[in-house]
Design a protein around this motif. Structure first.
Motif, mmCIF file in Angstrom:
data_model
loop_
_atom_site.group_PDB
_atom_site.id
_atom_site.type_symbol
_atom_site.label_atom_id
_atom_site.label_comp_id
_atom_site.label_asym_id
_atom_site.label_seq_id
_atom_site.Cartn_x
_atom_site.Cartn_y
_atom_site.Cartn_z
ATOM 1 N N ASP A 137 -53.997 22.839 -14.942
ATOM 2 C CA ASP A 137 -53.180 21.626 -14.854
ATOM 3 C C ASP A 137 -54.018 20.379 -14.599
ATOM 4 O O ASP A 137 -53.509 19.363 -14.125
ATOM 5 C CB ASP A 137 -52.121 21.782 -13.757
ATOM 6 N N ARG A 138 -55.300 20.417 -14.925
ATOM 7 C CA ARG A 138 -56.150 19.246 -14.716
ATOM 8 C C ARG A 138 -56.824 18.844 -16.029
ATOM 9 O O ARG A 138 -57.300 19.675 -16.790
ATOM 10 C CB ARG A 138 -57.217 19.517 -13.648
ATOM 11 N N LEU A 139 -56.834 17.524 -16.275
ATOM 12 C CA LEU A 139 -57.477 16.990 -17.460
ATOM 13 C C LEU A 139 -58.680 16.169 -17.016
ATOM 14 O O LEU A 139 -58.568 15.318 -16.131
ATOM 15 C CB LEU A 139 -56.488 16.102 -18.226
ATOM 16 N N THR A 140 -59.847 16.450 -17.621
ATOM 17 C CA THR A 140 -61.073 15.741 -17.269
ATOM 18 C C THR A 140 -61.555 14.940 -18.479
ATOM 19 O O THR A 140 -61.720 15.488 -19.570
ATOM 20 C CB THR A 140 -62.169 16.706 -16.808
ATOM 21 N N ILE A 141 -61.776 13.657 -18.269
ATOM 22 C CA ILE A 141 -62.204 12.747 -19.328
ATOM 23 C C ILE A 141 -63.571 12.188 -18.962
ATOM 24 O O ILE A 141 -63.756 11.672 -17.850
ATOM 25 C CB ILE A 141 -61.199 11.589 -19.488
ATOM 26 N N HIS A 142 -64.527 12.290 -19.876
ATOM 27 C CA HIS A 142 -65.862 11.723 -19.675
ATOM 28 C C HIS A 142 -66.050 10.556 -20.637
ATOM 29 O O HIS A 142 -65.807 10.688 -21.840
ATOM 30 C CB HIS A 142 -66.953 12.767 -19.937
ATOM 31 N N LEU A 143 -66.489 9.436 -20.112
ATOM 32 C CA LEU A 143 -66.810 8.322 -20.994
ATOM 33 C C LEU A 143 -68.147 7.712 -20.586
ATOM 34 O O LEU A 143 -68.584 7.843 -19.436
ATOM 35 C CB LEU A 143 -65.694 7.277 -20.994
ATOM 36 N N VAL A 144 -68.784 7.068 -21.547
ATOM 37 C CA VAL A 144 -70.108 6.506 -21.320
ATOM 38 C C VAL A 144 -70.182 5.123 -21.944
ATOM 39 O O VAL A 144 -69.563 4.857 -22.977
ATOM 40 C CB VAL A 144 -71.205 7.440 -21.904
ATOM 41 N N GLN A 145 -70.932 4.250 -21.276
ATOM 42 C CA GLN A 145 -71.202 2.910 -21.815
ATOM 43 C C GLN A 145 -72.576 2.482 -21.314
ATOM 44 O O GLN A 145 -72.771 2.305 -20.114
ATOM 45 C CB GLN A 145 -70.124 1.925 -21.359
ATOM 46 N N LYS A 146 -73.506 2.359 -22.251
ATOM 47 C CA LYS A 146 -74.885 2.017 -21.907
ATOM 48 C C LYS A 146 -75.417 2.991 -20.854
ATOM 49 O O LYS A 146 -75.474 4.181 -21.093
ATOM 50 C CB LYS A 146 -74.975 0.554 -21.470
ATOM 51 N N ASN A 147 -75.787 2.495 -19.669
ATOM 52 C CA ASN A 147 -76.373 3.372 -18.654
ATOM 53 C C ASN A 147 -75.360 3.842 -17.616
ATOM 54 O O ASN A 147 -75.727 4.332 -16.559
ATOM 55 C CB ASN A 147 -77.523 2.651 -17.938
ATOM 56 N N GLN A 148 -74.065 3.681 -17.928
ATOM 57 C CA GLN A 148 -73.021 4.061 -16.972
ATOM 58 C C GLN A 148 -72.174 5.206 -17.518
ATOM 59 O O GLN A 148 -71.886 5.260 -18.714
ATOM 60 C CB GLN A 148 -72.129 2.852 -16.667
ATOM 61 N N GLN A 149 -71.807 6.105 -16.624
ATOM 62 C CA GLN A 149 -70.963 7.241 -16.990
ATOM 63 C C GLN A 149 -69.773 7.303 -16.036
ATOM 64 O O GLN A 149 -69.932 7.115 -14.834
ATOM 65 C CB GLN A 149 -71.742 8.564 -16.916
ATOM 66 N N VAL A 150 -68.602 7.570 -16.592
ATOM 67 C CA VAL A 150 -67.378 7.652 -15.796
ATOM 68 C C VAL A 150 -66.717 9.008 -16.051
ATOM 69 O O VAL A 150 -66.605 9.442 -17.201
ATOM 70 C CB VAL A 150 -66.393 6.523 -16.165
ATOM 71 N N THR A 151 -66.297 9.655 -14.978
ATOM 72 C CA THR A 151 -65.536 10.903 -15.077
ATOM 73 C C THR A 151 -64.192 10.707 -14.386
ATOM 74 O O THR A 151 -64.129 10.304 -13.226
ATOM 75 C CB THR A 151 -66.282 12.076 -14.425
ATOM 76 N N ILE A 152 -63.132 10.965 -15.133
ATOM 77 C CA ILE A 152 -61.765 10.868 -14.610
ATOM 78 C C ILE A 152 -61.168 12.265 -14.644
ATOM 79 O O ILE A 152 -61.050 12.871 -15.713
ATOM 80 C CB ILE A 152 -60.901 9.926 -15.477
ATOM 81 N N GLU A 153 -60.791 12.767 -13.493
ATOM 82 C CA GLU A 153 -60.135 14.074 -13.423
ATOM 83 C C GLU A 153 -58.738 13.859 -12.842
ATOM 84 O O GLU A 153 -58.593 13.339 -11.738
ATOM 85 C CB GLU A 153 -60.934 15.031 -12.536
ATOM 86 N N ILE A 154 -57.727 14.254 -13.596
ATOM 87 C CA ILE A 154 -56.362 13.943 -13.174
ATOM 88 C C ILE A 154 -55.464 15.174 -13.237
ATOM 89 O O ILE A 154 -55.585 15.989 -14.155
ATOM 90 C CB ILE A 154 -55.781 12.791 -14.029
ATOM 91 N N ALA A 155 -54.623 15.314 -12.229
ATOM 92 C CA ALA A 155 -53.647 16.403 -12.199
ATOM 93 C C ALA A 155 -52.505 16.050 -13.141
ATOM 94 O O ALA A 155 -51.824 15.045 -12.944
ATOM 95 C CB ALA A 155 -53.144 16.616 -10.777
#
Length: 314
Positions: free
Chosen positions: A237-255
């Motif tokens: 029941d969890r969705l994990t989204i990885h995104l990147v922009q230049k030298n930055q990385q974002v991880t969003i994990e949502i129930a």
């Protein structure tokens, strides 16, 4: 014409058009969102509406189109006896299942940063007149005061938080993800993320817009800044989204809680059913040059998931 979220677009529209505003209110462990808007179908048939969503339920109130009054100078929408503005709302809604009465005031709004290149969250796409759906963020967070009676129960919103966004155009995207949260472990963090399949000049692309505010500092991740989603994974029941922009990385994990039904536009008509979770939990992690600069748990996050974004299976 500069198509930004600072202006109204209802006036002059005759068919195949919608415009809606999303006013989120949270206090304690409860979330209450109000969605006023206007729908004009392919034939020119139109009506105004107010949708209401909480953790417990969702409701749709329909009004004759002439009951919608827009004051562009005051940035104010009136539908029947209900008023919505950047400074607060006044509510008087009644049906067999739900009765709401009261007024709320907004204080200390946090807008997003704007520039000539990015006059709204849509960046340079704001200047185009043929997009299927436009999105605007009006306040990433603000404090609330006031009292609302909800089915006879009095709710004092003192100390609560709010959020305001809007959409307009012809139809919602065929597939999209949407996450919004301003209730993190640290009190000065505000977050918004959306990705959608975007029709464009006979083709289509995956569009990304994302804002992270920490105090007075803003991070913007977007297709128009070179940002892209690298992976989307589902684990139960969890969705994990990885995104990147230049030298930055974002991880969003949502129930991914099952949400309540909302009506959404297709060619202007509110004929499509989507589901929104008004309050769920999430984990946000941001890295810069591989070094973790933020790791926060969010509560009372709004979440919508419609279809599968192009290029991903989850």
């Amino acid at each position: 014409m500069i198509t930004t979220d600072r202006f109204f677009h209802v006036n002059g529209q005759s068919r195949g058009f919608f415009e809606g505003w999303y006013f989120k209110h949270q206090v304690g462990t409860q979330v209450y969102a109000l969605i006023p808007g206007i729908s004009i179908d392919d034939t020119g048939e139109k009506h105004a509406f107010i949708q209401v969503i909480s953790q417990a339920s969702s409701h749709y109130f329909s009004f004759p189109a002439e009951e919608l009054k827009v004051d562009e100078e005051a940035q104010q929408i009136v539908i029947g006896a209900n008023l919505f503005s950047m400074s607060g709302v006044q509510i008087a809604l009644k049906s067999d299942e739900l009765t709401i009465e009261g007024s709320l005031r907004y204080h200390n709004l946090f807008p997003i940063q704007r520039s000539r290149y990015a006059p709204s969250i849509m960046g340079p796409f704001s200047y185009l007149s043929f997009m299927e759906c436009y999105h605007g963020i009006l306040s990433m967070a603000h404090t609330i005061s006031g009292v609302v009676t909800w089915n006879g129960r009095e709710i004092d919103f003192a100390g609560g938080k709010g959020y305001i966004e809007k959409d307009w155009g012809t139809s919602f995207p065929s597939a999209y993800l949407w996450v919004q949260c301003n209730q993190f472990t640290s009190d000065d963090i505000r977050f918004f993320f959306s990705a959608a399949d975007i029709p464009f000049l006979g083709l289509a692309f995956l569009g990304l817009i994302c804002v992270l505010q920490i105090g007075n500092k803003e991070y913007r991740f977007a297709t128009y800044y070179g940002g892209k989603i690298t992976d989307i994974m589902r684990n139960e029941d969890r969705l994990t989204i990885h995104l990147v922009q230049k030298n930055q990385q974002v991880t969003i994990e949502i129930a991914t809680k099952t949400g309540h039904a909302l009506q959404a536009p297709a060619s202007g008509k509110m004929s499509r059913i989507i589901r929104e979770s008004a309050s769920t939990t999430m984990q946000l992690t941001v890295r810069e040059n591989g070094r973790e600069i933020l790791s926060e748990k969010g509560n009372m996050a709004g979440f919508e998931e419609v279809g599968n974004l192009r290029g991903f299976h989850y």
